[in-house]
Design a protein around this motif. Structure first.
Motif, PDB file in Angstrom:
ATOM      1  N   ARG A 141     -10.445 -13.045  -9.443  1.00  0.00           N
ATOM      2  CA  ARG A 141     -11.084 -12.939 -10.962  1.00  0.00           C
ATOM      3  C   ARG A 141     -10.261 -13.944 -11.684  1.00  0.00           C
ATOM      4  NH1 ARG A 141     -12.893  -7.237 -12.712  1.00  0.00           N
ATOM      5  NH2 ARG A 141     -12.255  -8.870 -15.089  1.00  0.00           N
ATOM      6  N   VAL A 142      -8.643 -13.798 -11.728  1.00  0.00           N
ATOM      7  CA  VAL A 142      -7.870 -14.618 -12.742  1.00  0.00           C
ATOM      8  C   VAL A 142      -7.830 -16.203 -12.370  1.00  0.00           C
ATOM      9  CG1 VAL A 142      -5.496 -14.476 -12.988  1.00  0.00           C
ATOM     10  CG2 VAL A 142      -6.295 -12.960 -13.244  1.00  0.00           C
ATOM     11  N   GLU A 143      -7.752 -15.746 -10.371  1.00  0.00           N
ATOM     12  CA  GLU A 143      -7.828 -17.865 -10.276  1.00  0.00           C
ATOM     13  C   GLU A 143      -9.055 -17.831 -10.637  1.00  0.00           C
ATOM     14  OE1 GLU A 143      -5.732 -17.168  -6.668  1.00  0.00           O
ATOM     15  OE2 GLU A 143      -7.441 -16.881  -6.138  1.00  0.00           O
ATOM     16  N   SER A 144     -10.267 -17.341 -10.783  1.00  0.00           N
ATOM     17  CA  SER A 144     -11.916 -18.161 -11.085  1.00  0.00           C
ATOM     18  C   SER A 144     -11.852 -18.890 -12.245  1.00  0.00           C
ATOM     19  CB  SER A 144     -12.737 -17.238 -10.825  1.00  0.00           C
ATOM     20  OG  SER A 144     -12.695 -16.143 -12.385  1.00  0.00           O
ATOM     21  N   VAL A 145     -11.195 -18.395 -13.760  1.00  0.00           N
ATOM     22  CA  VAL A 145     -10.639 -18.426 -14.560  1.00  0.00           C
ATOM     23  C   VAL A 145      -9.605 -20.389 -14.799  1.00  0.00           C
ATOM     24  CG1 VAL A 145     -11.801 -16.669 -15.713  1.00  0.00           C
ATOM     25  CG2 VAL A 145      -9.054 -17.182 -15.213  1.00  0.00           C
ATOM     26  N   GLY A 146      -9.068 -20.042 -13.474  1.00  0.00           N
ATOM     27  CA  GLY A 146      -8.428 -20.852 -13.976  1.00  0.00           C
ATOM     28  C   GLY A 146      -7.001 -20.746 -13.777  1.00  0.00           C
ATOM     29  N   MET A 147      -6.439 -20.126 -13.844  1.00  0.00           N
ATOM     30  CA  MET A 147      -5.035 -19.396 -14.187  1.00  0.00           C
ATOM     31  C   MET A 147      -4.314 -18.633 -12.586  1.00  0.00           C
ATOM     32  SD  MET A 147      -5.034 -19.330 -17.781  1.00  0.00           S
ATOM     33  CE  MET A 147      -2.893 -18.593 -17.580  1.00  0.00           C
ATOM     34  N   VAL A 148      -3.196 -18.682 -12.998  1.00  0.00           N
ATOM     35  CA  VAL A 148      -2.194 -18.459 -11.761  1.00  0.00           C
ATOM     36  C   VAL A 148      -1.602 -16.737 -11.960  1.00  0.00           C
ATOM     37  CG1 VAL A 148      -0.001 -18.647 -10.686  1.00  0.00           C
ATOM     38  CG2 VAL A 148      -1.102 -20.902 -11.398  1.00  0.00           C
ATOM     39  N   PRO A 149      -2.459 -16.104 -10.836  1.00  0.00           N
ATOM     40  CA  PRO A 149      -2.211 -14.182 -10.561  1.00  0.00           C
ATOM     41  C   PRO A 149      -1.011 -14.259 -10.460  1.00  0.00           C
ATOM     42  CG  PRO A 149      -3.223 -15.383  -9.089  1.00  0.00           C
ATOM     43  CD  PRO A 149      -3.281 -16.920 -10.133  1.00  0.00           C
ATOM     44  N   VAL A 150       0.442 -13.384 -11.108  1.00  0.00           N
ATOM     45  CA  VAL A 150       1.291 -12.691 -10.751  1.00  0.00           C
ATOM     46  C   VAL A 150       1.057 -11.352 -10.214  1.00  0.00           C
ATOM     47  CG1 VAL A 150       3.812 -12.969 -11.362  1.00  0.00           C
ATOM     48  CG2 VAL A 150       2.251 -14.261 -11.964  1.00  0.00           C
ATOM     49  N   ILE A 151       1.851 -10.878  -9.543  1.00  0.00           N
ATOM     50  CA  ILE A 151       0.919  -9.414  -9.404  1.00  0.00           C
ATOM     51  C   ILE A 151       3.511  -8.793  -8.886  1.00  0.00           C
ATOM     52  CG2 ILE A 151      -1.145 -10.069  -7.878  1.00  0.00           C
ATOM     53  CD1 ILE A 151       0.403  -9.479  -4.983  1.00  0.00           C
ATOM     54  N   LYS A 152       3.015  -7.861  -8.708  1.00  0.00           N
ATOM     55  CA  LYS A 152       3.835  -6.863  -8.340  1.00  0.00           C
ATOM     56  C   LYS A 152       4.463  -7.138  -6.398  1.00  0.00           C
ATOM     57  CE  LYS A 152       3.202  -2.397 -10.921  1.00  0.00           C
ATOM     58  NZ  LYS A 152       3.110  -1.602 -10.084  1.00  0.00           N
ATOM     59  N   PRO A 153       5.671  -7.405  -6.911  1.00  0.00           N
ATOM     60  CA  PRO A 153       6.966  -7.218  -7.976  1.00  0.00           C
ATOM     61  C   PRO A 153       7.129  -8.306  -9.144  1.00  0.00           C
ATOM     62  CG  PRO A 153       8.375  -7.704  -6.109  1.00  0.00           C
ATOM     63  CD  PRO A 153       6.765  -7.815  -5.984  1.00  0.00           C
ATOM     64  N   ASP A 154       6.645  -9.717  -9.324  1.00  0.00           N
ATOM     65  CA  ASP A 154       7.264 -10.154  -9.923  1.00  0.00           C
ATOM     66  C   ASP A 154       6.047 -10.020 -11.122  1.00  0.00           C
ATOM     67  OD1 ASP A 154       8.457 -12.104  -7.792  1.00  0.00           O
ATOM     68  OD2 ASP A 154       6.539 -12.034  -7.116  1.00  0.00           O
TER      69      ASP A 154
ATOM     70  N   GLU B 161       0.999  -1.334   0.186  1.00  0.00           N
ATOM     71  CA  GLU B 161       0.168  -0.267  -0.028  1.00  0.00           C
ATOM     72  C   GLU B 161       0.725   1.160   0.343  1.00  0.00           C
ATOM     73  OE1 GLU B 161      -2.856  -0.166   3.105  1.00  0.00           O
ATOM     74  OE2 GLU B 161      -3.060  -2.325   1.998  1.00  0.00           O
ATOM     75  N   THR B 162       2.234   1.693   0.694  1.00  0.00           N
ATOM     76  CA  THR B 162       3.341   2.010   0.223  1.00  0.00           C
ATOM     77  C   THR B 162       3.168   2.193  -1.200  1.00  0.00           C
ATOM     78  OG1 THR B 162       4.630   1.431   0.581  1.00  0.00           O
ATOM     79  CG2 THR B 162       3.544   1.824   3.253  1.00  0.00           C
ATOM     80  N   LYS B 163       3.385   1.506  -1.990  1.00  0.00           N
ATOM     81  CA  LYS B 163       3.749   2.157  -2.572  1.00  0.00           C
ATOM     82  C   LYS B 163       3.141   2.186  -4.207  1.00  0.00           C
ATOM     83  CE  LYS B 163       8.569  -0.111  -1.835  1.00  0.00           C
ATOM     84  NZ  LYS B 163       9.690  -1.298  -2.293  1.00  0.00           N
ATOM     85  N   ASN B 164       1.951   1.119  -4.040  1.00  0.00           N
ATOM     86  CA  ASN B 164       0.956   1.149  -5.080  1.00  0.00           C
ATOM     87  C   ASN B 164      -0.777   1.005  -4.851  1.00  0.00           C
ATOM     88  OD1 ASN B 164       3.154  -0.795  -6.890  1.00  0.00           O
ATOM     89  ND2 ASN B 164       3.000  -1.964  -4.805  1.00  0.00           N
ATOM     90  N   ARG B 165      -0.873   2.368  -5.942  1.00  0.00           N
ATOM     91  CA  ARG B 165      -2.069   2.850  -5.526  1.00  0.00           C
ATOM     92  C   ARG B 165      -3.425   1.758  -5.943  1.00  0.00           C
ATOM     93  NH1 ARG B 165      -3.851   7.801  -9.514  1.00  0.00           N
ATOM     94  NH2 ARG B 165      -2.294   6.081 -10.496  1.00  0.00           N
ATOM     95  N   THR B 166      -3.092   0.726  -6.240  1.00  0.00           N
ATOM     96  CA  THR B 166      -3.755  -0.658  -6.959  1.00  0.00           C
ATOM     97  C   THR B 166      -3.605  -1.666  -6.053  1.00  0.00           C
ATOM     98  OG1 THR B 166      -2.212  -1.584  -7.690  1.00  0.00           O
ATOM     99  CG2 THR B 166      -3.139  -0.616  -9.242  1.00  0.00           C
TER     100      THR B 166
END
Length: 131
Positions: free
Chosen positions: A88-101, A73-78
């Motif tokens: 949402r991504v998991e619900s379609v059977g995919m693996v989500p990846v978020i920052k910093p990765d 929360e200190t670096k990302n407004r998202t």
């Protein structure tokens, strides 16, 4: 990182302003989910079969959706929307990846969305039937 990757993108023109970061992130995630649905089980199996002979040399096949958002929360407004997008991504059977990765999402976003729109076919007069 360092193992190579394949990614796809397409140019989408939104003919209105996106007024919130949540709306923009939600649209980006929805478009990524749409692309992922093109890879049904048969297509995934075909791609796995290409990699299969090379497993003992370190090859692998994984499918991810990189979400251009982070949970710090200190670096990302998202940050306050990350869990919703991940679900949402998991619900379609995919693996989500978020920052910093999520280097793919960040790299593609910076490379392709920061440029002005360039139409594929400009307003050119067609004389001989070709563009």
């Amino acid at each position: 990182m360092g193992k190579g990757a394949w990614a796809c993108y397409r140019q989408v023109i939104v003919h209105r302003a996106l007024h919130s970061i949540k709306e923009k992130l939600s649209m980006e995630t929805a478009l990524s989910e749409e692309i992922a649905t093109y890879f049904d089980e048969a297509k995934r199996q075909d791609m796995e079969n290409i990699v299969l002979p090379h497993l003992y040399q370190g090859a692998s096949f994984d499918m991810y959706i990189h979400i251009d958002a982070g949970d710090d929360e200190t670096k990302n407004r998202t940050a306050k929307f990350v869990q919703e997008m991940v679900r949402r991504v998991e619900s379609v059977g995919m693996v989500p990846v978020i920052k910093p990765d999520c280097y793919v999402a960040s790299a593609y976003a910076n490379r392709f969305s920061k440029k002005p729109y360039l139409p594929l076919y400009e307003d050119r007069e067609v004389i001989d039937g070709s563009l």
